[in-house]
Design a protein around this motif. Structure first.
Motif, PDB file in Angstrom:
ATOM      1  N   PRO A 157     -67.629 -38.723  72.135  1.00 52.51           N
ATOM      2  CA  PRO A 157     -66.691 -38.102  71.192  1.00 52.51           C
ATOM      3  C   PRO A 157     -67.306 -36.925  70.450  1.00 52.51           C
ATOM      4  O   PRO A 157     -68.524 -36.822  70.313  1.00 52.51           O
ATOM      5  CB  PRO A 157     -66.383 -39.242  70.218  1.00 52.51           C
ATOM      6  N   LEU A 158     -66.455 -36.066  69.946  1.00 55.72           N
ATOM      7  CA  LEU A 158     -66.872 -34.953  69.095  1.00 55.72           C
ATOM      8  C   LEU A 158     -67.150 -35.446  67.676  1.00 55.72           C
ATOM      9  O   LEU A 158     -66.443 -36.306  67.164  1.00 55.72           O
ATOM     10  CB  LEU A 158     -65.769 -33.907  69.008  1.00 55.72           C
ATOM     11  N   PRO A 180     -62.244 -34.029  60.790  1.00 57.07           N
ATOM     12  CA  PRO A 180     -61.729 -35.197  61.519  1.00 57.07           C
ATOM     13  C   PRO A 180     -62.867 -36.164  61.849  1.00 57.07           C
ATOM     14  O   PRO A 180     -63.991 -35.741  62.127  1.00 57.07           O
ATOM     15  CB  PRO A 180     -61.156 -34.579  62.802  1.00 57.07           C
ATOM     16  N   TYR A 197     -63.078 -25.004  66.252  1.00 53.17           N
ATOM     17  CA  TYR A 197     -61.636 -25.165  66.214  1.00 53.17           C
ATOM     18  C   TYR A 197     -61.109 -24.514  64.947  1.00 53.17           C
ATOM     19  O   TYR A 197     -61.801 -24.399  63.956  1.00 53.17           O
ATOM     20  CB  TYR A 197     -61.253 -26.651  66.174  1.00 53.17           C
ATOM     21  N   LEU A 215     -58.889 -39.474  73.174  1.00 53.12           N
ATOM     22  CA  LEU A 215     -59.510 -39.849  71.903  1.00 53.12           C
ATOM     23  C   LEU A 215     -58.465 -39.805  70.786  1.00 53.12           C
ATOM     24  O   LEU A 215     -57.496 -39.042  70.846  1.00 53.12           O
ATOM     25  CB  LEU A 215     -60.635 -38.867  71.543  1.00 53.12           C
ATOM     26  N   TYR A 268     -58.442 -39.284  66.514  1.00 53.80           N
ATOM     27  CA  TYR A 268     -59.193 -38.909  65.331  1.00 53.80           C
ATOM     28  C   TYR A 268     -58.324 -39.100  64.104  1.00 53.80           C
ATOM     29  O   TYR A 268     -57.101 -38.973  64.159  1.00 53.80           O
ATOM     30  CB  TYR A 268     -59.628 -37.439  65.412  1.00 53.80           C
ATOM     31  N   PHE A 299     -56.478 -30.884  71.432  1.00 47.98           N
ATOM     32  CA  PHE A 299     -55.849 -31.744  70.440  1.00 47.98           C
ATOM     33  C   PHE A 299     -54.346 -31.533  70.372  1.00 47.98           C
ATOM     34  O   PHE A 299     -53.830 -30.440  70.653  1.00 47.98           O
ATOM     35  CB  PHE A 299     -56.438 -31.468  69.051  1.00 47.98           C
ATOM     36  N   PHE A 355     -67.426 -33.856  63.875  1.00 45.29           N
ATOM     37  CA  PHE A 355     -66.983 -32.646  63.180  1.00 45.29           C
ATOM     38  C   PHE A 355     -67.747 -32.429  61.873  1.00 45.29           C
ATOM     39  O   PHE A 355     -68.161 -33.386  61.203  1.00 45.29           O
ATOM     40  CB  PHE A 355     -65.496 -32.746  62.837  1.00 45.29           C
ATOM     41  N   GLY A 356     -67.868 -31.147  61.515  1.00 47.22           N
ATOM     42  CA  GLY A 356     -68.279 -30.785  60.167  1.00 47.22           C
ATOM     43  C   GLY A 356     -67.088 -30.864  59.228  1.00 47.22           C
ATOM     44  O   GLY A 356     -65.970 -31.202  59.640  1.00 47.22           O
ATOM     45  N   LEU A 370     -55.263 -28.782  65.846  1.00 42.59           N
ATOM     46  CA  LEU A 370     -56.592 -28.196  66.017  1.00 42.59           C
ATOM     47  C   LEU A 370     -56.602 -27.420  67.325  1.00 42.59           C
ATOM     48  O   LEU A 370     -56.328 -27.978  68.384  1.00 42.59           O
ATOM     49  CB  LEU A 370     -57.651 -29.304  66.069  1.00 42.59           C
ATOM     50  N   PHE A 384     -63.271 -25.590  61.879  1.00 40.84           N
ATOM     51  CA  PHE A 384     -64.124 -26.754  62.057  1.00 40.84           C
ATOM     52  C   PHE A 384     -65.064 -26.540  63.236  1.00 40.84           C
ATOM     53  O   PHE A 384     -64.643 -26.112  64.313  1.00 40.84           O
ATOM     54  CB  PHE A 384     -63.285 -28.004  62.315  1.00 40.84           C
ATOM     55  N   PHE A 444     -54.916 -37.407  64.901  1.00 39.75           N
ATOM     56  CA  PHE A 444     -54.851 -36.481  66.018  1.00 39.75           C
ATOM     57  C   PHE A 444     -55.183 -37.207  67.321  1.00 39.75           C
ATOM     58  O   PHE A 444     -56.174 -37.938  67.409  1.00 39.75           O
ATOM     59  CB  PHE A 444     -55.854 -35.331  65.840  1.00 39.75           C
ATOM     60  N   PHE A 454     -63.927 -39.526  64.294  1.00 45.16           N
ATOM     61  CA  PHE A 454     -63.585 -40.225  65.517  1.00 45.16           C
ATOM     62  C   PHE A 454     -63.205 -41.668  65.222  1.00 45.16           C
ATOM     63  O   PHE A 454     -63.851 -42.365  64.452  1.00 45.16           O
ATOM     64  CB  PHE A 454     -64.787 -40.192  66.475  1.00 45.16           C
ATOM     65  N   LYS A 512     -57.944 -37.847  59.971  1.00 44.30           N
ATOM     66  CA  LYS A 512     -58.397 -36.781  59.089  1.00 44.30           C
ATOM     67  C   LYS A 512     -57.808 -36.960  57.690  1.00 44.30           C
ATOM     68  O   LYS A 512     -56.592 -37.041  57.518  1.00 44.30           O
ATOM     69  CB  LYS A 512     -58.000 -35.417  59.656  1.00 44.30           C
TER      70      LYS A 512
END
Lengths: 113, 111
Positions: free
Chosen positions: A101-102, B44, A35, B34, B36, B101, A104-105, A43, A90, B89, B46, B38
């Motif tokens: 769920p995702l 981000p 993203y 979902l 998120y 998103f 993220f870094g 995003l 990201f 988000f 979860f 940040k």
């Protein structure tokens, strides 16, 4: 456990240069994605992969290439950087299960001058 | 055409009160939603999710409500704490397994 690791954290490029943003995950996740985050734009999905050898385009794929030769790694390539690609990038991964769920870094901040 | 919309760029809430963040979507085929959170200079993280077959999911101080007929979901945080100040988000999964998103809402918790 490391989770999703992105390198480098910061990068400055000149217009026309190429580079690869690295992403690695150690959770054995099948699904990986890239993203970009821009002010006021949220995003936006660039490319994603549902497994090794499989990639597909997201919402804003132009100017970026990806490949997925292993489960762990999903590099993002900029072949000829443009100022419009200045952004925070990201990488994220998740299990292939439907309700997953995702993760993220911490992002790579790229500036193209 | 934006499929996931967060129409409030920012929201300020007194500490201890309820924070309500809203999200609208256009695609009735989304099947998983979902939220998120940040912080600056971090990825981000979860928070909570909900399947389209449910209308409510709760996890501690966080509750997500889904109104499918209105194509609307909301995140409730009760009570709001200073550490909740962040960008939130909303996201939704498409039929082809992409996660899309919204633009985010910046939440400020006031002392």
């Amino acid at each position: 456990n490391a989770g999703v690791t992105q390198t480098p954290k910061f990068q400055v490029l000149k217009t026309g240069q190429s580079m690869t943003l690295q992403c690695a995950q150690d959770m054995n996740h099948e699904y990986m994605s890239w993203y970009r985050q821009d002010p006021g734009m949220g995003l936006r999905l660039i490319h994603y992969s549902v497994g090794a050898g499989i990639t597909d385009q997201g919402e804003v794929p132009n100017g970026y290439n990806v490949s997925r030769s292993t489960t762990e790694d999903f590099p993002l390539r900029l072949l000829s950087a443009a100022p419009s690609q200045t952004s925070v990038y990201f990488c994220a991964s998740r299990r292939q299960g439907r309700d997953s769920p995702l993760h993220f870094g911490n992002g790579t901040r790229l500036t193209v001058t | 055409d934006q499929q996931v919309k967060q129409n409030s760029p920012s929201l300020s809430v007194q500490e201890g009160r309820i924070s309500i963040l809203n999200c609208d979507y256009t695609n009735s085929m989304f099947d998983y939603f979902l939220w998120y959170k940040k912080y600056p200079a971090e990825g981000p993280t979860f928070l909570i999710s909900i399947s389209s077959i449910k209308d409510k999911n709760e996890d501690g101080r966080f509750t997500v409500f889904l109104n499918k007929s209105a194509k609307h979901l909301s995140l409730h945080i009760v009570p709001s704490q200073p550490g909740d100040s962040a960008v939130y988000f909303c996201a939704a999964r498409t039929r082809d397994d992409k996660i899309i998103f919204g633009k985010g809402t910046r939440l400020h918790i006031l002392p």
